[in-house]
Design a protein around this motif. Structure first.
Motif, PDB file in Angstrom:
ATOM      1  N   ALA A   1      29.499 -99.755   0.469  1.00 41.54           N
ATOM      2  CA  ALA A   1      29.760 -98.891   1.613  1.00 41.54           C
ATOM      3  C   ALA A   1      30.698 -99.525   2.637  1.00 41.54           C
ATOM      4  O   ALA A   1      31.636 -98.871   3.093  1.00 41.54           O
ATOM      5  N   LEU A   2      30.483-100.746   3.001  1.00 39.60           N
ATOM      6  CA  LEU A   2      31.246-101.377   4.076  1.00 39.60           C
ATOM      7  C   LEU A   2      32.722-101.466   3.687  1.00 39.60           C
ATOM      8  O   LEU A   2      33.075-102.025   2.652  1.00 39.60           O
ATOM      9  N   GLY A   3      33.572-100.851   4.500  1.00 38.57           N
ATOM     10  CA  GLY A   3      35.012-100.869   4.254  1.00 38.57           C
ATOM     11  C   GLY A   3      35.480 -99.764   3.323  1.00 38.57           C
ATOM     12  O   GLY A   3      36.673 -99.609   3.089  1.00 38.57           O
ATOM     13  N   ALA A   4      34.562 -98.993   2.773  1.00 39.35           N
ATOM     14  CA  ALA A   4      34.932 -97.893   1.867  1.00 39.35           C
ATOM     15  C   ALA A   4      35.195 -96.627   2.679  1.00 39.35           C
ATOM     16  O   ALA A   4      34.682 -96.455   3.785  1.00 39.35           O
ATOM     17  N   GLU A   5      35.985 -95.743   2.110  1.00 39.86           N
ATOM     18  CA  GLU A   5      36.225 -94.463   2.773  1.00 39.86           C
ATOM     19  C   GLU A   5      34.931 -93.654   2.778  1.00 39.86           C
ATOM     20  O   GLU A   5      34.179 -93.665   1.801  1.00 39.86           O
ATOM     21  N   PHE A   6      34.667 -92.984   3.890  1.00 36.56           N
ATOM     22  CA  PHE A   6      33.432 -92.214   4.028  1.00 36.56           C
ATOM     23  C   PHE A   6      33.400 -91.087   2.993  1.00 36.56           C
ATOM     24  O   PHE A   6      34.331 -90.321   2.849  1.00 36.56           O
ATOM     25  N   ASP A   7      32.308 -91.039   2.248  1.00 31.52           N
ATOM     26  CA  ASP A   7      32.087 -89.986   1.248  1.00 31.52           C
ATOM     27  C   ASP A   7      30.732 -89.350   1.550  1.00 31.52           C
ATOM     28  O   ASP A   7      29.694 -89.995   1.378  1.00 31.52           O
ATOM     29  N   PRO A   8      30.716 -88.093   2.006  1.00 31.94           N
ATOM     30  CA  PRO A   8      29.435 -87.468   2.378  1.00 31.94           C
ATOM     31  C   PRO A   8      28.470 -87.302   1.203  1.00 31.94           C
ATOM     32  O   PRO A   8      27.286 -87.071   1.417  1.00 31.94           O
ATOM     33  N   ASN A   9      28.958 -87.469  -0.023  1.00 34.97           N
ATOM     34  CA  ASN A   9      28.074 -87.364  -1.192  1.00 34.97           C
ATOM     35  C   ASN A   9      27.195 -88.596  -1.363  1.00 34.97           C
ATOM     36  O   ASN A   9      26.107 -88.500  -1.942  1.00 34.97           O
ATOM     37  N   ILE A  10      27.667 -89.748  -0.877  1.00 39.99           N
ATOM     38  CA  ILE A  10      26.888 -90.981  -1.066  1.00 39.99           C
ATOM     39  C   ILE A  10      26.605 -91.714   0.239  1.00 39.99           C
ATOM     40  O   ILE A  10      25.863 -92.687   0.238  1.00 39.99           O
ATOM     41  N   HIS A  11      27.203 -91.269   1.332  1.00 41.88           N
ATOM     42  CA  HIS A  11      26.982 -91.906   2.634  1.00 41.88           C
ATOM     43  C   HIS A  11      26.331 -90.917   3.580  1.00 41.88           C
ATOM     44  O   HIS A  11      26.638 -89.729   3.563  1.00 41.88           O
ATOM     45  N   ASN A  12      25.452 -91.432   4.433  1.00 38.97           N
ATOM     46  CA  ASN A  12      24.819 -90.643   5.483  1.00 38.97           C
ATOM     47  C   ASN A  12      25.275 -91.235   6.814  1.00 38.97           C
ATOM     48  O   ASN A  12      24.784 -92.278   7.236  1.00 38.97           O
ATOM     49  N   ALA A  13      26.240 -90.562   7.454  1.00 38.30           N
ATOM     50  CA  ALA A  13      26.788 -91.078   8.713  1.00 38.30           C
ATOM     51  C   ALA A  13      25.817 -90.761   9.839  1.00 38.30           C
ATOM     52  O   ALA A  13      25.501 -89.609  10.103  1.00 38.30           O
ATOM     53  N   ILE A  14      25.341 -91.811  10.496  1.00 31.92           N
ATOM     54  CA  ILE A  14      24.423 -91.607  11.622  1.00 31.92           C
ATOM     55  C   ILE A  14      25.076 -91.982  12.947  1.00 31.92           C
ATOM     56  O   ILE A  14      24.491 -91.801  14.001  1.00 31.92           O
ATOM     57  N   GLN A  15      26.324 -92.485  12.862  1.00 33.66           N
ATOM     58  CA  GLN A  15      26.987 -92.917  14.080  1.00 33.66           C
ATOM     59  C   GLN A  15      28.495 -92.971  13.854  1.00 33.66           C
ATOM     60  O   GLN A  15      28.949 -93.212  12.734  1.00 33.66           O
ATOM     61  N   GLN A  16      29.255 -92.747  14.930  1.00 34.41           N
ATOM     62  CA  GLN A  16      30.705 -92.936  14.911  1.00 34.41           C
ATOM     63  C   GLN A  16      31.032 -94.040  15.900  1.00 34.41           C
ATOM     64  O   GLN A  16      30.440 -94.100  16.992  1.00 34.41           O
ATOM     65  N   GLN A  17      31.950 -94.905  15.528  1.00 41.36           N
ATOM     66  CA  GLN A  17      32.284 -96.031  16.403  1.00 41.36           C
ATOM     67  C   GLN A  17      33.783 -96.066  16.670  1.00 41.36           C
ATOM     68  O   GLN A  17      34.589 -95.885  15.758  1.00 41.36           O
ATOM     69  N   ASP A  18      34.123 -96.326  17.954  1.00 42.27           N
ATOM     70  CA  ASP A  18      35.520 -96.500  18.366  1.00 42.27           C
ATOM     71  C   ASP A  18      35.846 -97.985  18.425  1.00 42.27           C
ATOM     72  O   ASP A  18      34.954 -98.829  18.548  1.00 42.27           O
ATOM     73  N   GLY A  19      37.122 -98.288  18.352  1.00 38.24           N
ATOM     74  CA  GLY A  19      37.581 -99.664  18.561  1.00 38.24           C
ATOM     75  C   GLY A  19      37.105-100.639  17.514  1.00 38.24           C
ATOM     76  O   GLY A  19      36.687-101.747  17.832  1.00 38.24           O
ATOM     77  N   THR A  20      37.119-100.267  16.270  1.00 42.98           N
ATOM     78  CA  THR A  20      36.729-101.189  15.192  1.00 42.98           C
ATOM     79  C   THR A  20      37.977-101.634  14.450  1.00 42.98           C
ATOM     80  O   THR A  20      39.071-101.113  14.648  1.00 42.98           O
ATOM     81  N   ASP A  21      37.821-102.602  13.589  1.00 45.51           N
ATOM     82  CA  ASP A  21      38.940-103.096  12.770  1.00 45.51           C
ATOM     83  C   ASP A  21      39.186-102.202  11.552  1.00 45.51           C
ATOM     84  O   ASP A  21      40.073-102.495  10.751  1.00 45.51           O
ATOM     85  N   TYR A  22      38.425-101.157  11.419  1.00 44.76           N
ATOM     86  CA  TYR A  22      38.535-100.275  10.251  1.00 44.76           C
ATOM     87  C   TYR A  22      39.345 -99.033  10.596  1.00 44.76           C
ATOM     88  O   TYR A  22      39.360 -98.577  11.745  1.00 44.76           O
ATOM     89  N   ALA A  23      39.997 -98.482   9.598  1.00 47.80           N
ATOM     90  CA  ALA A  23      40.784 -97.262   9.784  1.00 47.80           C
ATOM     91  C   ALA A  23      39.851 -96.074  10.005  1.00 47.80           C
ATOM     92  O   ALA A  23      38.652 -96.131   9.682  1.00 47.80           O
ATOM     93  N   SER A  24      40.404 -95.029  10.530  1.00 47.46           N
ATOM     94  CA  SER A  24      39.622 -93.820  10.796  1.00 47.46           C
ATOM     95  C   SER A  24      39.042 -93.270   9.492  1.00 47.46           C
ATOM     96  O   SER A  24      39.703 -93.275   8.448  1.00 47.46           O
TER      97      SER A  24
END
Length: 188
Positions: free
Chosen positions: A138-161
Motif C-alpha cells: 500500500a505505501l507509495g502505491a496509487e490509491f485503488d478503492p478495490n483494495i484500499h480503504n481511505a480513512i484520511q487525506q493528507q496535505d504536504g506529503t512527499d507523495y504525489a496526489s
C-alpha cells in the motif's frame, strides 16, 4: 369341370393352360399388392422407429448437458465454499497477526523473549504464505478503492496526489480474493 370331360383333349389342354395363366396372373397381382402393402407397412414402422430414436437421442443429449452443467456448478460451488471458509479463517487470524506486529515493535529488555516472539511471528507468517495469503502493498502505491480503504487525506506529503502516504492497518489478499482492505491515508 363336367364340360371339360366332353371336350377334345387338345382343347382340354388349352383350357388348362389358360386357367393356369389366369391363376398365375392373379397370384402375381396379389403378390405385388401384398409386397407393396408390406413395404409400406415396413416403411411406416421404420419412420416411426427413426422418430422415436431421434426423440430419445434428444432426451439423452439434454440430460447429458444438464448433468454436465450440474457437475461444473457443484465443482465451482465447492471451490467457492472452500475459499470462503479460508477467507473467514484468515480474517479471524489477522487481528492476532496485528497484535504480534505491535508487540514486536514494543521495547523489550529480554532478548531471549524477543527472539522467541520473532520465531513464532515468522512461523505464523510462513503459515499464511503457505495458505496463499499475501500482504497488499500500500505505501507509495496509487490509491485503488478495490483494495484500499481511505480513512484520511493528507496535505504536504512527499507523495504525489492520489497515492497512499500512510498505512494504518495492513490489507491482505487470499489468492485473488480480498480478505481485508488496507486502511490508508491518501495524499491530496
Amino acid at each position: 369341370m363336367a364340360e371339360k370331360e366332353n371336350l377334345p383333349e387338345e382343347l382340354e389342354n388349352e383350357l388348362d393352360e389358360d386357367m393356369a395363366e389366369e391363376a398365375a396372373e392373379n397370384t402375381d397381382d396379389l403378390d405385388e399388392a401384398d409386397a407393396a402393402s408390406e413395404y409400406n407397412d415396413s416403411a411406416a414402422q421404420f419412420a416411426d422407429l427413426e422418430d422415436a430414436l431421434a426423440e430419445e437421442k434428444d432426451k439423452y443429449l439434454r440430460l447429458f448437458a444438464e448433468y454436465d452443467n450440474y457437475r461444473k456448478r457443484t465443482a465451482k460451488e465447492k471451490t467457492e465454499t472452500y475459499q470462503n471458509a479460508s477467507v473467514q479463517c484468515v480474517e479471524k487470524l489477522l487481528p492476532v497477526l496485528d497484535s504480534f506486529e505491535r508487540s514486536l515493535e514494543a521495547e523489550c529488555t529480554d532478548e531471549n523473549f524477543k527472539n522467541g516472539m520473532n520465531m513464532i511471528y515468522n512461523q505464523f507468517k510462513n503459515f499464511l504464505t503457505q495458505m496463499n495469503v499475501s500482504e497488499i502493498e500500500a505505501l507509495g502505491a496509487e490509491f485503488d478503492p478495490n483494495i484500499h480503504n481511505a480513512i484520511q487525506q493528507q496535505d504536504g506529503t512527499d507523495y504525489a496526489s492520489n497515492y497512499v502516504c500512510a498505512v494504518f492497518q495492513k490489507g491482505y489478499m487470499l489468492g485473488d480474493k480480498l480478505v481485508r482492505p488496507a486502511m490508508v491515508a491518501v495524499a491530496v
